[in-house]
Design an enzyme around this catalytic site. Structure first.
Site, PDB file in Angstrom:
ATOM      1  N   HIS A  86       0.857  -1.126   0.055  1.00 22.63           N
ATOM      2  CA  HIS A  86      -0.161   0.090   0.102  1.00 22.63           C
ATOM      3  C   HIS A  86       0.844   1.212  -0.008  1.00 22.63           C
ATOM      4  O   HIS A  86       1.230   1.886   1.046  1.00 22.63           O
ATOM      5  CB  HIS A  86      -1.047   0.098   1.269  1.00 22.63           C
ATOM      6  CG  HIS A  86      -1.719  -1.315   1.179  1.00 22.63           C
ATOM      7  ND1 HIS A  86      -2.892  -1.502   0.370  1.00 22.63           N
ATOM      8  CD2 HIS A  86      -1.651  -2.331   1.810  1.00 22.63           C
ATOM      9  CE1 HIS A  86      -3.568  -2.412   0.547  1.00 22.63           C
ATOM     10  NE2 HIS A  86      -2.890  -3.414   1.483  1.00 22.63           N
ATOM     11  N   LYS A 205      -8.155  -5.246  -7.342  1.00 23.20           N
ATOM     12  CA  LYS A 205      -8.193  -5.659  -5.863  1.00 23.20           C
ATOM     13  C   LYS A 205      -9.460  -5.865  -5.373  1.00 23.20           C
ATOM     14  O   LYS A 205     -10.463  -4.917  -5.568  1.00 23.20           O
ATOM     15  CB  LYS A 205      -7.151  -4.801  -5.244  1.00 23.20           C
ATOM     16  CG  LYS A 205      -7.525  -4.780  -3.657  1.00 23.20           C
ATOM     17  CD  LYS A 205      -6.660  -6.124  -3.086  1.00 23.20           C
ATOM     18  CE  LYS A 205      -6.786  -6.341  -1.589  1.00 23.20           C
ATOM     19  NZ  LYS A 205      -6.250  -5.252  -0.609  1.00 23.20           N
ATOM     20  N   ASP A 338       2.085  -6.439   2.611  1.00 29.82           N
ATOM     21  CA  ASP A 338       1.212  -5.265   3.232  1.00 29.82           C
ATOM     22  C   ASP A 338       2.118  -4.045   3.701  1.00 29.82           C
ATOM     23  O   ASP A 338       1.525  -3.573   4.719  1.00 29.82           O
ATOM     24  CB  ASP A 338       0.357  -5.735   4.505  1.00 29.82           C
ATOM     25  CG  ASP A 338      -1.266  -5.566   4.437  1.00 29.82           C
ATOM     26  OD1 ASP A 338      -1.398  -4.832   3.411  1.00 29.82           O
ATOM     27  OD2 ASP A 338      -2.092  -5.951   5.130  1.00 29.82           O
TER      28      ASP A 338
HETATM   29 ZN   LIG Z   1      -3.403  -4.925   2.262  1.00 26.58          ZN
END
Ligand SMILES: [Zn+2]
Length: 427
Positions: A86, A205, A338
């Protein structure tokens, strides 16, 4: 022929070496990720476009008139790939403080984080979820040479159900706030796929199950139905896009795989049937097994909701155990962390977790090179040092095949034949 371009960017200053012609790198050792062998005294030769033209023993291959970058004291590897970042997000943004951050501000964070990620040795990333298409803008800025960063494959806003993990549930009713990726029902979801593709998404996503950092839901609970997930996968594939599904929950993992989705992200509560399904369908599993440490230890400081920290405490160990089980059962695993939930640039900290939980260092390195390249649809361009691939190469001191932690201290990074950093000792 080299020229040094000095460019200052945010708090970092880069001395970027641009090759104005063919170039080469000479490596004391080189990890051949395909064979698993450690090769000695190798050279990687590339052309003026930054594409590898040859690799082999330095004694035989060194082209006349080219002075290679001297990495004879170092170990070279292909540039690393993180398939779950991200990049426009900071750790504090998942709590209430994040409500004050605009999409344009996120894009600026993204520029800073992209530079940090690249300098950490990650020359390619897949970004899964960004508001306002800030990741599309960042990808385009990097490709245009405006800001330094890895090669980016981006999703734009993540698709999700009303009130689900990829909606924003922090504000009460009177604010009438809905995240832009929210779409309920198969046809609304198909329309949303078309919309994000229209505005520049390389992939889709989707949030199949509840999550850790969202308010008021549970990671184990299904959100999208099998019917909706199937519609999303079909529409995305029709438009030439792969789909990554956020799924912690046992049922959502199986629904995502049965829907034909290309990778399951988090995979925390996968069971034996889910692992078998993933193997049958050739679905990649992505387990972000480092960030549990960060969420549990630093989450309170970064303003995460107390419920998020509680959820992670229940999930973290199970996810690590299931990672080990999935790997030992022969499921395909790609390296995704992540990043953004923890600080960008620490991506490589996940390697030692993967080794701690059952992989050999070579397996973990392959997850971040060959397997990640395959998942993102770029197996002929990134993930290994072979003719026709981008000259994306990193170097470390020591032997990553015996101590994978050395990947946390990358001393040399080259992207497409351009040296991004070089702190390597030379003879
Ligand atoms: Zn994520």
């Amino acid at each position: 022929m080299m020229r040094i371009l000095g460019s200052c960017f945010c708090v970092f200053c880069f001395a970027v070496v641009v090759f104005a012609g063919p170039g080469a790198v000479r490596c004391g050792k080189l990890v051949d990720v395909r064979s698993g062998n450690m090769l000695v005294d190798q050279v990687v030769v590339f052309d003026e476009k930054g594409i590898i033209t040859a690799t082999g023993a330095a004694s035989q291959l060194l082209p006349a008139g080219v002075t290679p970058v001297d990495l004879s004291e170092s170990t070279c590897l292909p540039g690393l790939i993180d398939v779950h970042t991200h990049i426009t997000m900071e750790p504090y943004m998942s709590g209430y403080e994040g409500l004050g951050v605009s999409y344009t501000r996120e894009a600026i964070y993204g520029a800073k984080n992209a530079a940090q990620t690249l300098r950490a040795g990650f020359t390619t990333i897949r970004n899964v979820g960004a508001g306002g298409f800030s990741d599309v803008a960042l990808r385009d800025g990097i490709n245009a040479g405006d800001v330094p960063g890895p090669r980016m494959f981006v999703s734009g806003p993540a698709l999700g159900i009303t009130g689900g993990h990829c909606d924003n549930n922090l504000l009460p009713f009177e604010f009438h706030y809905t995240e832009e990726g929210v779409a309920d029902g198969p046809w609304a979801a198909r329309a949303k796929v078309r919309e994000v593709v229209k505005y520049g998404a390389d992939l889709i996503k989707v949030c199949a199950s509840g999550g850790v950092l969202s308010k008021g839901d549970q990671p184990g609970t299904a959100q999208y139905t099998l019917e909706e997930l199937t519609a999303i996968a079909q529409e995305a594939h029709k438009l030439g896009r792969k789909v990554a599904a956020h799924a912690h929950g046992t049922q959502s993992i199986k629904d995502a795989i049965r829907a034909g989705i290309d990778s399951v992200e988090h995979s925390s509560l996968i069971d034996d049937e889910g692992i078998e399904l993933a193997k049958q369908h050739g679905t990649y599993l992505v387990f972000d097994i480092y960030n549990d440490d960060f969420i549990v230890n630093k989450g309170e400081k970064t303003g995460l909701l107390p419920e998020s920290i509680e959820k992670e405490k229940k999930l973290g160990r199970l996810q690590r155990e299931n990672f080990r089980r999935a790997f030992q059962s022969g499921a395909k695993i790609a390296f995704g962390t992540d990043a953004g939930v923890y600080p960008h640039g620490d991506n490589a900290k996940q390697f030692s977790k993967m080794v701690e939980w059952g992989m050999k260092p070579l397996d973990a390195i392959r997850a971040a090179t060959l397997s990640a390249a395959d998942l993102i649809g770029q197996p002929d361009k990134v993930g290994s040092l072979e003719p026709g691939h981008y000259a994306d190469l990193i170097a470390v001191s020591g032997d990553p095949l015996s101590d994978v932690k050395v990947l946390e201290s990358v001393s040399f990074v080259m992207k497409g034949g351009t040296v991004i950093r070089n702190d390597s000792p030379s003879k």
